[in-house]
Motif scaffolding. Structure first.
Motif, PDB file in Angstrom:
ATOM      1  N   UNK A 342       0.812  -0.971   0.126  1.00  0.00           N
ATOM      2  CA  UNK A 342       0.074   0.170   0.031  1.00  0.00           C
ATOM      3  C   UNK A 342       1.028   1.512  -0.090  1.00  0.00           C
ATOM      4  N   UNK A 343       2.202   1.621   1.010  1.00  0.00           N
ATOM      5  CA  UNK A 343       2.813   1.799   0.328  1.00  0.00           C
ATOM      6  C   UNK A 343       3.383   2.179  -0.973  1.00  0.00           C
ATOM      7  N   UNK A 344       3.689   0.873  -1.254  1.00  0.00           N
ATOM      8  CA  UNK A 344       4.357   1.601  -2.613  1.00  0.00           C
ATOM      9  C   UNK A 344       3.438   1.949  -3.661  1.00  0.00           C
ATOM     10  N   UNK A 345       2.029   1.546  -3.437  1.00  0.00           N
ATOM     11  CA  UNK A 345       0.816   1.944  -4.588  1.00  0.00           C
ATOM     12  C   UNK A 345       0.536   3.876  -3.946  1.00  0.00           C
ATOM     13  N   UNK A 346       0.789   3.960  -2.393  1.00  0.00           N
ATOM     14  CA  UNK A 346       0.734   5.277  -2.306  1.00  0.00           C
ATOM     15  C   UNK A 346       1.895   6.604  -3.302  1.00  0.00           C
ATOM     16  N   UNK A 347       2.639   5.787  -3.862  1.00  0.00           N
ATOM     17  CA  UNK A 347       3.936   6.559  -4.635  1.00  0.00           C
ATOM     18  C   UNK A 347       4.828   6.711  -3.493  1.00  0.00           C
ATOM     19  N   UNK A 348       4.592   6.177  -2.551  1.00  0.00           N
ATOM     20  CA  UNK A 348       6.440   6.236  -1.544  1.00  0.00           C
ATOM     21  C   UNK A 348       7.150   5.477  -2.439  1.00  0.00           C
ATOM     22  N   UNK A 349       8.094   5.513  -2.085  1.00  0.00           N
ATOM     23  CA  UNK A 349       9.447   5.376  -2.062  1.00  0.00           C
ATOM     24  C   UNK A 349      10.508   5.096  -0.945  1.00  0.00           C
ATOM     25  N   UNK A 350      10.555   3.777  -1.082  1.00  0.00           N
ATOM     26  CA  UNK A 350      10.698   3.520   0.619  1.00  0.00           C
ATOM     27  C   UNK A 350      13.044   3.763   0.560  1.00  0.00           C
ATOM     28  N   UNK A 351      12.958   4.819   0.966  1.00  0.00           N
ATOM     29  CA  UNK A 351      14.560   5.200   1.037  1.00  0.00           C
ATOM     30  C   UNK A 351      15.111   4.568   2.134  1.00  0.00           C
ATOM     31  N   UNK A 352      14.859   4.357   3.870  1.00  0.00           N
ATOM     32  CA  UNK A 352      15.392   3.205   4.265  1.00  0.00           C
ATOM     33  C   UNK A 352      14.704   2.498   5.192  1.00  0.00           C
ATOM     34  N   UNK A 353      15.203   1.147   4.903  1.00  0.00           N
ATOM     35  CA  UNK A 353      14.445  -0.366   6.222  1.00  0.00           C
ATOM     36  C   UNK A 353      15.136  -0.549   7.306  1.00  0.00           C
ATOM     37  N   UNK A 354      14.650  -0.647   8.404  1.00  0.00           N
ATOM     38  CA  UNK A 354      15.460  -1.278   9.431  1.00  0.00           C
ATOM     39  C   UNK A 354      14.218  -1.471  10.359  1.00  0.00           C
TER      40      UNK A 354
END
Length: 590
Positions: A342-354
């Motif tokens: 859903x985050x991806x479909x909303x146009x966000x880019x995951x710049x960092x993940x931990x």
């Protein structure tokens, strides 16, 4: 030769419709790496796939590769993938697509393989229902027609640039996008002090590429350039800098470095082309040569560009920015992939993940403004009950948009007023605490991102055994992994320096051998900077013993470039304090 045979048997090559249908009929889960001629299959994950295959030893797990440009001509189901250059992995079970992954995200790929294999085995053993998916990244023609009008409407909006700002056009080219480096490059652009006024992902047609590069039409490689630039999506950005700074065009050209990759690596090793380019054609990024060209290129990509009036400049501009998202333990366990989708479909880019286990003290520090609230004990319990997934999300107006998608902080209010919001969708029964967090403001976003992803420095050493044969490859991989090399020095250690450098090992039996080895030839000393630099560099190196590294972390530097536990290619600091101590020892106070 034995190694090549092993790799060939790991991933079967599908070349025609008959083989495709045979693959679909194979019992179990098959993971297909769909790739393009110019960028090749995803070699970065071959070692991972072999590791997974060896660890699971499961006859129901299969891997295949498929070259789209030539081979998909005869495979009806893959016709839509022609011209797409983003790394794509398709998961098939029982002849049906059950999952899709875009991008070479090795940890996510590993998790999806394990999960989808478990699902497929459950279906085969218990006769359950197989959950199938469609690739949302590929729209049918009818869907595209339906979406064309709103897309056109969006493009008709004016791009307004303040009159006080200089600007230039930047392009992240298909090679960098295909290898999953676009978001990393965007973060480096922002870290270098550039402001992103506009950002659009776009695949050029051949005609558009010819028109854009018409000033190079007489050059020998023009046709190759056109074919490359129309081979897949690029990211087009309009860049500016704050008032009073140096002109944006020369500043951007300084950051990207020389067109020739070898020259960039030699003269500008910190430049984007040195870090992300592979050869002169595939040099990762484009920059306008002067302000006139910048104006022409801006008009090409954004024909409705105009300069803001003084009145308009008083309004707030929407920029690409970052915000922090937290997925709390209860839903991180069961719903992470759905939320990420859903985050991806909303146009966000995951710049960092931990993913991190928080202590009570860390939760109190992060939520210091909420400690006295009645709900804080429940929040504390929730945040320490398991791993929290922390994400830095990037998008224009990210803080505002993420808050809107989350919905009200109160779970009951979210259910009543905004049942489609994420906090309503993923509320946990009988749990008063909402399951997702978002930064309240730009100031809070910066503080919170720094809390979970602090910038660190670490010391890296390329040892004498690796310098001659593998030094350049290791340097290239360091830069390609998102590290900034802020200091670099080639030196031969004296015995006294080597003894002091490894003083913590003085009482160990191998100390004498280690000192002698480190004095044998030149080392490369580097200061690496990145969020979570110490941990990330140690992960990139792998275990000290190369034999162990080959088993546990086969894609690590020591697994590939070290010969034994003494001649193990690279060194890294064990923690942040140790890193600062060693940096001062080698480079002094910097």
């Amino acid at each position: 030769m034995a190694g090549k045979k092993k790799e060939a048997s790991l991933q079967a090559s599908v070349t025609n419709q008959e083989q495709w249908e045979e693959m679909l009929a194979t019992k179990g889960l098959t993971v297909v790496d769909v790739y393009q001629q110019w960028c090749g299959p995803c070699r970065a994950v071959v070692s991972l796939l072999r590791k997974i295959k060896n660890e699971l030893s499961d006859d129901l797990l299969h891997f295949a590769t498929l070259l789209v440009e030539a081979e998909a001509d005869g495979i009806d189901a893959l016709e839509k993938y022609r011209g797409k250059c983003e790394p794509t992995f398709l998961f098939y079970g029982g002849g049906e697509m059950v999952a899709v992954l875009r991008g070479a995200n090795a940890p996510l790929l590993q998790r999806m393989i394990v999960e989808e294999l478990a699902h497929e085995k459950s279906v085969l053993e218990r006769g359950g229902e197989r959950k199938t998916v469609k690739d949302d990244g590929l729209k049918d023609a009818e869907e595209k027609d339906e979406e064309e009008s709103p897309q056109q409407s969006e493009n008709d909006e004016s791009l307004i640039v303040p009159a006080s700002k200089s600007y230039t056009v930047a392009i992240i080219k298909p090679d960098a996008v295909a290898h999953g480096k676009a978001n990393e490059i965007i973060m480096k652009i922002q870290d270098a002090g550039f402001e992103i006024l506009a950002h659009e992902e776009r695949t050029l047609t051949e005609v558009e590429a010819q028109d854009f590069y018409r000033h190079r039409a007489e050059e020998a490689g023009f046709e190759d350039l056109v074919q490359f630039m129309s081979s897949g999506p690029s990211h087009v950005l309009v860049l500016s800098r704050v008032e009073g700074s140096a002109g944006v065009v020369p500043a951007w050209r300084e950051l990207i470095g020389p067109t020739d990759i070898e020259e960039a690596r030699r003269d500008k090793p910190q430049s984007l082309r040195a870090q992300y380019g592979t050869q002169t054609l595939f040099n990762a990024v484009h920059g306008s040569e002067d302000t006139d060209q910048a104006s022409r290129e801006l008009a090409f990509f954004f024909p409705n560009f105009r300069t803001a009036s003084v009145t308009e400049q008083d309004g707030e501009e929407e920029r690409v920015e970052r915000t922090l998202a937290l997925i709390r333990p209860d839903v991180a366990r069961d719903n992470r992939e759905e939320i990420l989708a859903q985050i991806h479909r909303s146009g966000f880019t995951v710049a960092l993940k931990r993913e991190v286990m928080l202590t009570e003290e860390q939760v109190k520090q992060f939520y210091f403004q909420h400690v006295e609230e009645d709900y804080f004990p429940a929040l504390l319990q929730s945040m320490t009950s398991g791993p929290v997934l922390a994400l830095a999300l990037a998008k224009r107006g990210a803080v505002h948009h993420w808050k809107n998608i989350l919905g009200p902080a109160d779970v009951n209010k979210a259910r009543e007023e905004s049942p489609e919001c994420l906090r309503a969708q993923f509320a946990v029964e009988n749990e008063p605490i909402n399951q997702l967090h978002g930064s309240e403001s730009h100031k809070e976003a910066k503080r919170e991102i720094d809390f979970f992803f602090p910038k660190q420095r670490t010391l890296a050493v390329i040892k004498p055994d690796a310098m001659n044969q593998h030094g350049e490859n290791i340097l290239e991989e360091i830069r390609g992994s998102g590290f900034s090399v802020t200091q670099l020095k080639e030196m031969v250690l004296s015995r006294e320096m080597a003894e002091q450098f490894y003083k913590e090992h003085r009482e160990k039996p191998f100390f004498g051998q280690l000192v002698e080895f480190m004095c044998r030839g030149p080392c490369m000393m580097l200061v690496l900077t990145k969020e979570n630099a110490v941990e990330d560099w140690r992960a990139a190196m792998g275990p000290s013993d190369p034999d162990q590294a080959k088993t546990i972390s086969p894609n690590s530097l020591r697994a590939r470039f070290a010969s034994d536990i003494l001649h193990n290619a690279v060194h890294g600091s064990s923690d942040e304090q140790h890193a600062e101590e060693k940096i001062r020892f080698i480079f002094g106070d910097i």
